[in-house]
Motif scaffolding. Structure first.
Motif, PDB file in Angstrom:
ATOM      1  N   UNK A  80      73.999  -4.942  37.729  1.00 22.51           N
ATOM      2  CA  UNK A  80      72.950  -5.136  38.742  1.00 22.51           C
ATOM      3  C   UNK A  80      71.795  -4.134  38.597  1.00 22.51           C
ATOM      4  N   UNK A  81      71.970  -3.100  37.788  1.00 20.45           N
ATOM      5  CA  UNK A  81      70.915  -2.080  37.627  1.00 20.45           C
ATOM      6  C   UNK A  81      70.264  -2.094  36.239  1.00 20.45           C
ATOM      7  N   UNK A  82      70.505  -3.165  35.500  1.00 27.97           N
ATOM      8  CA  UNK A  82      70.028  -3.253  34.117  1.00 27.97           C
ATOM      9  C   UNK A  82      68.509  -3.026  34.000  1.00 27.97           C
ATOM     10  N   UNK A  83      67.749  -3.724  34.836  1.00 26.62           N
ATOM     11  CA  UNK A  83      66.276  -3.655  34.761  1.00 26.62           C
ATOM     12  C   UNK A  83      65.740  -2.251  35.036  1.00 26.62           C
ATOM     13  N   UNK A  84      66.258  -1.614  36.091  1.00 28.09           N
ATOM     14  CA  UNK A  84      65.755  -0.275  36.452  1.00 28.09           C
ATOM     15  C   UNK A  84      66.241   0.792  35.465  1.00 28.09           C
ATOM     16  N   UNK A 139      65.908   4.788  41.686  1.00 26.33           N
ATOM     17  CA  UNK A 139      67.029   4.451  42.571  1.00 26.33           C
ATOM     18  C   UNK A 139      68.273   5.190  42.091  1.00 26.33           C
ATOM     19  N   UNK A 140      69.217   5.373  43.000  1.00 28.12           N
ATOM     20  CA  UNK A 140      70.443   6.127  42.722  1.00 28.12           C
ATOM     21  C   UNK A 140      71.652   5.248  43.026  1.00 28.12           C
ATOM     22  N   UNK A 141      72.651   5.330  42.166  1.00 25.30           N
ATOM     23  CA  UNK A 141      73.908   4.626  42.414  1.00 25.30           C
ATOM     24  C   UNK A 141      75.058   5.492  41.922  1.00 25.30           C
ATOM     25  N   UNK A 142      76.255   5.202  42.388  1.00 27.31           N
ATOM     26  CA  UNK A 142      77.440   5.930  41.941  1.00 27.31           C
ATOM     27  C   UNK A 142      77.760   5.612  40.492  1.00 27.31           C
ATOM     28  N   UNK A 179      69.036  -4.887  41.970  1.00 26.27           N
ATOM     29  CA  UNK A 179      67.880  -4.011  42.208  1.00 26.27           C
ATOM     30  C   UNK A 179      66.860  -4.196  41.083  1.00 26.27           C
ATOM     31  N   UNK A 180      65.648  -4.589  41.473  1.00 26.18           N
ATOM     32  CA  UNK A 180      64.591  -4.841  40.488  1.00 26.18           C
ATOM     33  C   UNK A 180      63.476  -3.798  40.636  1.00 26.18           C
ATOM     34  N   UNK A 200      64.166   4.273  35.538  1.00 25.92           N
ATOM     35  CA  UNK A 200      64.012   4.605  36.971  1.00 25.92           C
ATOM     36  C   UNK A 200      65.365   4.500  37.691  1.00 25.92           C
ATOM     37  N   UNK A 201      66.370   5.064  37.037  1.00 29.26           N
ATOM     38  CA  UNK A 201      67.739   5.013  37.560  1.00 29.26           C
ATOM     39  C   UNK A 201      68.366   6.405  37.456  1.00 29.26           C
ATOM     40  N   UNK A 202      69.050   6.836  38.519  1.00 30.41           N
ATOM     41  CA  UNK A 202      69.801   8.097  38.497  1.00 30.41           C
ATOM     42  C   UNK A 202      71.217   7.795  38.965  1.00 30.41           C
ATOM     43  N   UNK A 203      72.129   8.664  38.550  1.00 27.15           N
ATOM     44  CA  UNK A 203      73.533   8.429  38.904  1.00 27.15           C
ATOM     45  C   UNK A 203      74.090   9.617  39.684  1.00 27.15           C
ATOM     46  N   UNK A 204      74.968   9.313  40.653  1.00 26.24           N
ATOM     47  CA  UNK A 204      75.660  10.400  41.346  1.00 26.24           C
ATOM     48  C   UNK A 204      77.165  10.183  41.207  1.00 26.24           C
TER      49      UNK A 204
END
Length: 347
Positions: free
Chosen positions: A90-94, A75-78, A62-63, A99-103
């Motif tokens: 894979x979420x390093x850039x965001x 964007x959100x990921x577990x 995800x870029x 611009x990254x949230x976690x659930x």
């Protein structure tokens, strides 16, 4: 339902949820062969009630470019880390851009766990696979440890709570003018075949209110065979509740659709798919009462996907994966032996 729970949590963090779904090619490259085709997965994700839109063919990494393309704030990921084939987050850039949230990941379930349960299905009568030595050996590898017992006696580590059901349920009562439609079944490994059926049922009325009756594990076991269902009643409840076409679920519905049930829910229509209806324990037709009332209807989903077919796909993938690994190991062993011989010849 683990994926659905992640999407539910993500949707609660904003106003509009776009879900990126990878292509088969991307998944095969980074994770191994997918069980479902990309078209099946697009349809499945779109059917989850918290999803507003899907982004087909989303890149595995995800870029910021992807987020901007869909006008996404974040964007959100577990809370489990996903890595590329070469070990990068894979979420390093965001993450760096804030611009990254976690659930939270849903406890007690993973795709790997479900695959494990399917691979415990060693009885040949569950699928058309001959129980040859290869197949037996491969299932034996998987049945070891505390989980090596029948799925329907509690292989899952998932613990159901009333709070989880409330989070998944719509909580909407039927309104005046609604057509109350009742459907019943196992709804095991909730898949696109189920979605196609429920969508067709949903289209039968202008204001449909669909109630899905889920049979208890022992009942499913009676009419499906020794190792079914793969998912227990609690897991199946959440999976069905996550579908946008379902308004309510009856947990542990009676196998026979009785007059009491029809009157209690004020059912206008009872639907069943094109699959075989197994008689009740006493040999009677479980749909006798709705047929007598003239409110029974068969609905063709147009899909040939079944739980059995998914199990067969899983086993085929697993056997191919093991065969590839064996070839690779044999090759590596041959190289090592050749090097050893060269060393010996030097000396």
């Amino acid at each position: 339902y683990g994926h659905s729970n992640q999407l539910r949590q993500a949707r609660a963090m904003g106003d509009y949820l776009i879900v990126g779904v990878h292509t088969d090619e991307e998944i095969a490259k980074h994770k191994g062969p997918p069980v479902f085709t990309q078209e099946e997965r697009y349809k499945m994700v779109q059917a989850i009630k918290w999803v507003d839109e899907i982004a087909p063919g989303a890149p595995y990494v995800t870029t910021l470019e992807t987020l901007d393309k869909y006008n996404c704030d974040f964007c959100v990921h577990g809370d489990d880390i996903t890595l590329t084939i070469d070990g990068k987050d894979t979420y390093e850039e965001v993450k760096t851009a804030g611009r990254y949230r976690e659930c939270k990941r849903t406890q007690g379930v993973s795709t790997t766990d479900l695959v494990g349960r399917m691979l415990l299905m060693t009885k040949a009568h569950h699928s058309n696979i001959d129980e040859d030595l290869d197949y037996r050996k491969h299932t034996d590898n998987f049945g070891k440890g505390p989980k090596g017992h029948s799925p329907w006696t509690g292989v899952s580590q998932f613990l159901q709570t009333s709070q989880k059901i409330i989070q998944f349920a719509s909580g909407k009562e039927p309104q005046p003018g609604d057509t109350i439609i009742y459907v019943a079944g196992a709804f095991d490994l909730f898949h696109t075949g189920h979605v196609d059926f429920l969508e067709k049922v949903h289209q039968l009325a202008e204001k449909p209110y669909i109630i899905a009756g889920l049979h208890f594990d022992q009942e499913v076991n009676r009419y499906k065979g020794k190792n079914y269902p793969i998912m227990n009643i609690h897991e199946r409840t959440l999976s069905v509740l996550a579908c946008r076409y379902v308004s309510e679920v009856v947990i542990g519905a009676p196998y026979a659709v009785t007059a009491d049930l029809l009157d209690h829910f004020r059912v206008t229509l009872v639907c069943h798919g094109m699959t075989e209806v197994v008689p009740d324990k006493d040999g009677s037709d479980p749909y006798e009462e709705p047929k007598r009332r003239g409110i029974f209807q068969l609905v063709d989903s147009g899909s040939n996907l079944t739980t059995d077919l998914i199990v067969q796909r899983i086993i085929k993938n697993r056997l191919e994966f093991e065969a590839r690994n064996q070839k690779k190991e044999a090759k590596e062993l041959a190289v090592l032996e050749a090097m050893k011989r060269l060393e010996e010849e030097k000396h």
